[in-house]
Design an enzyme around this catalytic site. Structure first.
Site, PDB file in Angstrom:
ATOM      1  N   HIS A  90     -65.904 -30.984 -71.145  1.00  0.00           N
ATOM      2  CA  HIS A  90     -66.356 -31.718 -72.264  1.00  0.00           C
ATOM      3  C   HIS A  90     -66.785 -33.262 -71.908  1.00  0.00           C
ATOM      4  O   HIS A  90     -67.654 -33.689 -72.498  1.00  0.00           O
ATOM      5  CB  HIS A  90     -65.260 -31.750 -73.465  1.00  0.00           C
ATOM      6  CG  HIS A  90     -65.399 -30.544 -74.234  1.00  0.00           C
ATOM      7  ND1 HIS A  90     -65.432 -30.340 -75.509  1.00  0.00           N
ATOM      8  CD2 HIS A  90     -65.209 -29.284 -73.723  1.00  0.00           C
ATOM      9  CE1 HIS A  90     -65.164 -29.172 -75.964  1.00  0.00           C
ATOM     10  NE2 HIS A  90     -65.229 -28.427 -74.934  1.00  0.00           N
TER      11      HIS A  90
ATOM     12  N   VAL B 263     -70.962 -34.225 -72.026  1.00  0.00           N
ATOM     13  CA  VAL B 263     -71.346 -34.944 -73.042  1.00  0.00           C
ATOM     14  C   VAL B 263     -71.449 -36.400 -72.356  1.00  0.00           C
ATOM     15  O   VAL B 263     -70.621 -37.230 -72.032  1.00  0.00           O
ATOM     16  CB  VAL B 263     -70.335 -35.163 -74.059  1.00  0.00           C
ATOM     17  CG1 VAL B 263     -70.654 -36.198 -75.189  1.00  0.00           C
ATOM     18  CG2 VAL B 263     -70.037 -33.658 -74.865  1.00  0.00           C
TER      19      VAL B 263
ATOM     20  N   GLY C  80     -71.805 -37.372 -69.340  1.00  0.00           N
ATOM     21  CA  GLY C  80     -71.699 -37.351 -68.005  1.00  0.00           C
ATOM     22  C   GLY C  80     -70.367 -37.485 -67.610  1.00  0.00           C
ATOM     23  O   GLY C  80     -69.300 -37.799 -68.521  1.00  0.00           O
TER      24      GLY C  80
ATOM     25  N   ASP D  78     -67.876 -39.484 -67.271  1.00  0.00           N
ATOM     26  CA  ASP D  78     -67.777 -41.049 -67.114  1.00  0.00           C
ATOM     27  C   ASP D  78     -66.414 -41.334 -67.822  1.00  0.00           C
ATOM     28  O   ASP D  78     -66.167 -42.531 -68.060  1.00  0.00           O
ATOM     29  CB  ASP D  78     -68.667 -41.666 -67.713  1.00  0.00           C
ATOM     30  CG  ASP D  78     -68.892 -41.042 -69.377  1.00  0.00           C
ATOM     31  OD1 ASP D  78     -68.211 -40.352 -69.626  1.00  0.00           O
ATOM     32  OD2 ASP D  78     -69.799 -41.825 -70.002  1.00  0.00           O
TER      33      ASP D  78
ATOM     34  N   HIS E 171     -62.008 -19.548 -68.173  1.00  0.00           N
ATOM     35  CA  HIS E 171     -61.556 -18.951 -69.798  1.00  0.00           C
ATOM     36  C   HIS E 171     -60.396 -17.971 -69.502  1.00  0.00           C
ATOM     37  O   HIS E 171     -59.747 -17.590 -70.265  1.00  0.00           O
ATOM     38  CB  HIS E 171     -62.618 -18.409 -70.580  1.00  0.00           C
ATOM     39  CG  HIS E 171     -63.292 -19.481 -71.323  1.00  0.00           C
ATOM     40  ND1 HIS E 171     -64.529 -19.027 -71.743  1.00  0.00           N
ATOM     41  CD2 HIS E 171     -63.148 -20.732 -71.486  1.00  0.00           C
ATOM     42  CE1 HIS E 171     -64.915 -20.194 -72.441  1.00  0.00           C
ATOM     43  NE2 HIS E 171     -63.967 -21.379 -72.209  1.00  0.00           N
ATOM     44  N   THR E 172     -60.222 -17.700 -67.999  1.00  0.00           N
ATOM     45  CA  THR E 172     -59.232 -16.795 -67.728  1.00  0.00           C
ATOM     46  C   THR E 172     -57.679 -17.381 -68.136  1.00  0.00           C
ATOM     47  O   THR E 172     -56.794 -16.830 -68.068  1.00  0.00           O
ATOM     48  CB  THR E 172     -59.328 -16.440 -66.169  1.00  0.00           C
ATOM     49  OG1 THR E 172     -58.354 -15.198 -65.881  1.00  0.00           O
ATOM     50  CG2 THR E 172     -58.965 -17.505 -65.243  1.00  0.00           C
TER      51      THR E 172
ATOM     52  N   ASP F 107     -57.418 -16.700 -61.769  1.00  0.00           N
ATOM     53  CA  ASP F 107     -58.095 -15.772 -60.818  1.00  0.00           C
ATOM     54  C   ASP F 107     -59.264 -15.079 -61.491  1.00  0.00           C
ATOM     55  O   ASP F 107     -59.580 -15.539 -62.518  1.00  0.00           O
ATOM     56  CB  ASP F 107     -56.950 -14.457 -60.478  1.00  0.00           C
ATOM     57  CG  ASP F 107     -56.497 -13.933 -61.535  1.00  0.00           C
ATOM     58  OD1 ASP F 107     -56.786 -13.851 -62.593  1.00  0.00           O
ATOM     59  OD2 ASP F 107     -55.583 -13.237 -61.548  1.00  0.00           O
TER      60      ASP F 107
HETATM   61  C1  HEM Z   1     -70.909 -23.331 -73.314  1.00  0.00           C
HETATM   62  C2  HEM Z   1     -70.057 -22.745 -72.724  1.00  0.00           C
HETATM   63  C3  HEM Z   1     -68.454 -22.940 -73.256  1.00  0.00           C
HETATM   64  C4  HEM Z   1     -68.081 -22.487 -74.400  1.00  0.00           C
HETATM   65  C5  HEM Z   1     -69.061 -21.922 -75.864  1.00  0.00           C
HETATM   66  C6  HEM Z   1     -66.799 -22.648 -74.475  1.00  0.00           C
HETATM   67  C7  HEM Z   1     -65.850 -22.354 -75.937  1.00  0.00           C
HETATM   68  C8  HEM Z   1     -64.620 -22.758 -75.770  1.00  0.00           C
HETATM   69  C9  HEM Z   1     -63.782 -22.208 -76.903  1.00  0.00           C
HETATM   70  C10 HEM Z   1     -64.324 -22.019 -78.395  1.00  0.00           C
HETATM   71  C11 HEM Z   1     -62.473 -22.547 -76.557  1.00  0.00           C
HETATM   72  C12 HEM Z   1     -61.347 -22.480 -77.663  1.00  0.00           C
HETATM   73  C13 HEM Z   1     -61.007 -23.614 -78.110  1.00  0.00           C
HETATM   74  C14 HEM Z   1     -59.605 -23.833 -78.829  1.00  0.00           C
HETATM   75  O1  HEM Z   1     -58.823 -23.136 -78.444  1.00  0.00           O
HETATM   76  O2  HEM Z   1     -59.734 -24.290 -79.824  1.00  0.00           O
HETATM   77  C15 HEM Z   1     -62.543 -22.746 -75.380  1.00  0.00           C
HETATM   78  C16 HEM Z   1     -61.584 -22.993 -74.588  1.00  0.00           C
HETATM   79  C17 HEM Z   1     -61.140 -23.550 -73.183  1.00  0.00           C
HETATM   80  N1  HEM Z   1     -62.420 -23.583 -72.496  1.00  0.00           N
HETATM   81 FE1  HEM Z   1     -64.130 -23.204 -72.833  1.00  0.00          FE
HETATM   82  N2  HEM Z   1     -66.235 -23.121 -73.410  1.00  0.00           N
HETATM   83  C18 HEM Z   1     -67.357 -23.098 -72.621  1.00  0.00           C
HETATM   84  C19 HEM Z   1     -67.308 -23.585 -71.341  1.00  0.00           C
HETATM   85  C20 HEM Z   1     -66.214 -23.965 -70.708  1.00  0.00           C
HETATM   86  C21 HEM Z   1     -66.141 -24.566 -69.177  1.00  0.00           C
HETATM   87  C22 HEM Z   1     -67.306 -24.608 -68.392  1.00  0.00           C
HETATM   88  C23 HEM Z   1     -64.994 -24.707 -68.810  1.00  0.00           C
HETATM   89  C24 HEM Z   1     -64.037 -25.248 -67.459  1.00  0.00           C
HETATM   90  C25 HEM Z   1     -64.917 -25.210 -66.334  1.00  0.00           C
HETATM   91  C26 HEM Z   1     -64.098 -23.978 -70.044  1.00  0.00           C
HETATM   92  C27 HEM Z   1     -62.722 -24.075 -70.002  1.00  0.00           C
HETATM   93  C28 HEM Z   1     -61.933 -23.747 -71.070  1.00  0.00           C
HETATM   94  C29 HEM Z   1     -60.497 -23.748 -71.043  1.00  0.00           C
HETATM   95  C30 HEM Z   1     -59.669 -23.856 -69.848  1.00  0.00           C
HETATM   96  C31 HEM Z   1     -60.079 -23.459 -72.325  1.00  0.00           C
HETATM   97  C32 HEM Z   1     -58.725 -23.305 -72.843  1.00  0.00           C
HETATM   98  C33 HEM Z   1     -58.000 -24.592 -73.300  1.00  0.00           C
HETATM   99  C34 HEM Z   1     -56.905 -24.884 -73.474  1.00  0.00           C
HETATM  100  O3  HEM Z   1     -55.978 -23.884 -73.606  1.00  0.00           O
HETATM  101  O4  HEM Z   1     -56.196 -26.157 -73.900  1.00  0.00           O
HETATM  102  N3  HEM Z   1     -65.027 -23.605 -71.081  1.00  0.00           N
HETATM  103  N4  HEM Z   1     -63.686 -22.833 -74.668  1.00  0.00           N
END
Ligand code: HEM
Ligand SMILES: *[C@@H]1O[C@H](CO)[C@@H](O)[C@H](O)[C@H]1NC(C)=O
Ligand SMILES: *[C@@H]1O[C@H](CO)[C@@H](O)[C@H](O)[C@H]1NC(C)=O
Ligand SMILES: *[C@@H]1O[C@H](CO)[C@@H](O)[C@H](O)[C@H]1NC(C)=O
Ligand SMILES: *[C@@H]1O[C@H](CO)[C@@H](O)[C@H](O)[C@H]1NC(C)=O
Ligand SMILES: *[C@@H]1O[C@H](CO)[C@@H](O)[C@H](O)[C@H]1NC(C)=O
Ligand SMILES: *[C@@H]1O[C@H](CO)[C@@H](O)[C@H](O)[C@H]1NC(C)=O
Ligand SMILES: CC(=O)N[C@H]1CO[C@H](CO)[C@@H](O)[C@@H]1O
Length: 300
Positions: A63, A67, A69, A71, A185-186, A226
């Site tokens: 994030h 958004v 960069g 920074d 997302h794993t 993983d």
């Molecule tokens: C456009 C692409 C992406 C979308 C639409 C997306 C969407 C989401 C959404 C909806 C959640 C759940 C948020 C919640 O629990 O309230 C989430 C969680 C998460 N996202 Fe993504 N994401 C994207 C890309 C990424 C990238 C690039 C990364 C990291 C390299 C990432 C890492 C994570 C992680 C680790 C979680 C879990 C956060 C937690 O448990 O605190 N996401 N994402």
């Protein structure tokens, strides 16, 4: 080119002010030699009591970097900060960054940026969770602005694969990079309320999303980093629609299959992509500042 001309060119280049300062591995080797060790030790302490910190830091990093960069602007806590707008629900981990910053200010005041702390801490947390180790470049400076409206440019979980690849492509990510990054997302999203409508009321139908495995229930968040995510989406157990689509879209399905079959390949590409992610629109050299507190601009 004649050898004399070559040296003339070199000497001209050397008096031109360097306007393209770059990130480097080991930027703090001299100015704060213990910086990376301090970050690693504090992340390790945190991970012992809360292994979900890996998910928190990965999401925070994404994030911040997408958004404006990388920074450190997501760390600011003024009421107009990016942190409080848009799809921010599970962005967390701020306390750990603040704790690391406090320690670094005690050791080498005003030398290590909050943006670099975030990049280093994320890398360390990924390693602790079983993910790849990688040398992350440093030398980022902290931003002087936060742009809450920029948060709404982030594409959402219902985006198409084409929109996703284009959005990441704008930030220099190839298909291999973009798909590998979503492998993050794993360690996340399993505990989220956002997909509840896919389970009970997909698209206003009052029924589950037919593309979702019917045995899927909201499980506790996995803690191991993983390639399991890729096997999950191939088995139609993706939580987010975008994640699920990666497995079937013709632009991404073969990459998903390769990552599902080869954990080492996934981890190598994830590391490459994280280094790229960490370089998106960075401030370097004399730009920006080194914040004293990560949650506020320096007061001058
Ligand atoms: C456009 C692409 C992406 C979308 C639409 C997306 C969407 C989401 C959404 C909806 C959640 C759940 C948020 C919640 O629990 O309230 C989430 C969680 C998460 N996202 Fe993504 N994401 C994207 C890309 C990424 C990238 C690039 C990364 C990291 C390299 C990432 C890492 C994570 C992680 C680790 C979680 C879990 C956060 C937690 O448990 O605190 N996401 N994402
Ligand atoms: C810092 O030290 C590491 C390990 O010796 C080295 O790989 C890296 O190039 C150094 N970086 C700088 C900027 O001196
Ligand atoms: C911002 O965070 C700091 C450190 O946690 C806290 O002391 C301060 O009260 C917060 N400010 C706002 C406006 O929330
Ligand atoms: C997320 O943003 C909303 C406004 O869009 C705000 O009310 C809420 O406090 C923010 N949540 C967090 C955890 O910062
Ligand atoms: C990081 O760089 C150092 C020094 O150049 C090297 O010895 C080490 O193997 C690298 N680590 C990784 C994980 O690539
Ligand atoms: C803030 O983000 C919006 C939406 O992307 C953009 O149009 C605007 O130019 C940005 N403002 C600044 C000051 O960067
Ligand atoms: C959702 O419902 C609308 C209107 O009923 C329909 O046009 C659209 O194709 C549906 N979308 C999906 C993904 O099923
Ligand atoms: C060793 C080193 O580079 N220290 C720097 C830390 O930051 C202060 C303030 O910006 C500089 O004056 C030091 O040179």
């Amino acid at each position: 080119m004649k050898i004399e001309n070559f040296f003339t060119l070199l000497s001209i280049l050397s008096i031109v002010p360097v306007t393209f300062a770059q990130l480097r591995v080991g930027f703090y080797n001299n100015s704060c030699p213990s910086a990376e060790t301090i970050v690693r030790n504090l992340v390790s302490d945190e991970f012992k009591s809360d292994p979900t910190i890996t998910a928190a830091l990965l999401r925070m990093n994404f994030h911040d970097c997408f958004v404006g960069g990388c920074d450190g602007s997501i760390l600011l806590n003024s009421t107009d900060s990016e942190r409080f707008f848009g799809p921010n629900l599970s962005v967390r981990g701020f306390e750990l960054i603040d704790e690391i910053k406090t320690e670094l200010e005690a050791q080498c005041p005003s030398n290590v940026s909050c943006a670099d702390i975030m990049a280093l801490a994320t890398r360390d947390s990924v390693v602790l969770a079983g993910g790849p180790n990688y040398n992350i470049t440093t030398g980022r400076r902290d931003g002087l602005k936060t742009n809450a409206s920029g948060v709404f440019d982030l594409i959402g979980p219902t985006a198409s694969v084409a929109a996703f690849l284009s959005f990441f492509g704008d930030k220099t990510m190839t298909t291999l990079d973009a798909v590998a990054l979503l492998g993050a997302h794993t360690v996340g999203v399993g505990s989220c309320g956002l997909f509840r409508d896919r389970l009970t009321n997909f698209n206003g139908t009052g029924l589950p999303d037919p593309s979702m495995d019917s045995d899927l229930v909201a499980k506790s968040t996995p803690l191991t980093f993983d390639n399991a995510f890729f096997g999950q989406i191939r088995a139609r157990r993706g939580v987010l629609q975008l994640d699920q689509r990666l497995a079937t879209d013709e632009a991404t399905s073969s990459v998903v299959a390769q990552y599902a079959a080869d954990n080492d390949l996934f981890k190598r590409q994830f590391a490459i992509a994280m280094v790229k992610l960490g370089a998106v629109n960075v401030l370097t050299g004399e730009d920006g500042e080194i914040r004293t507190n990560c949650w506020e601009f320096n007061k001058n």
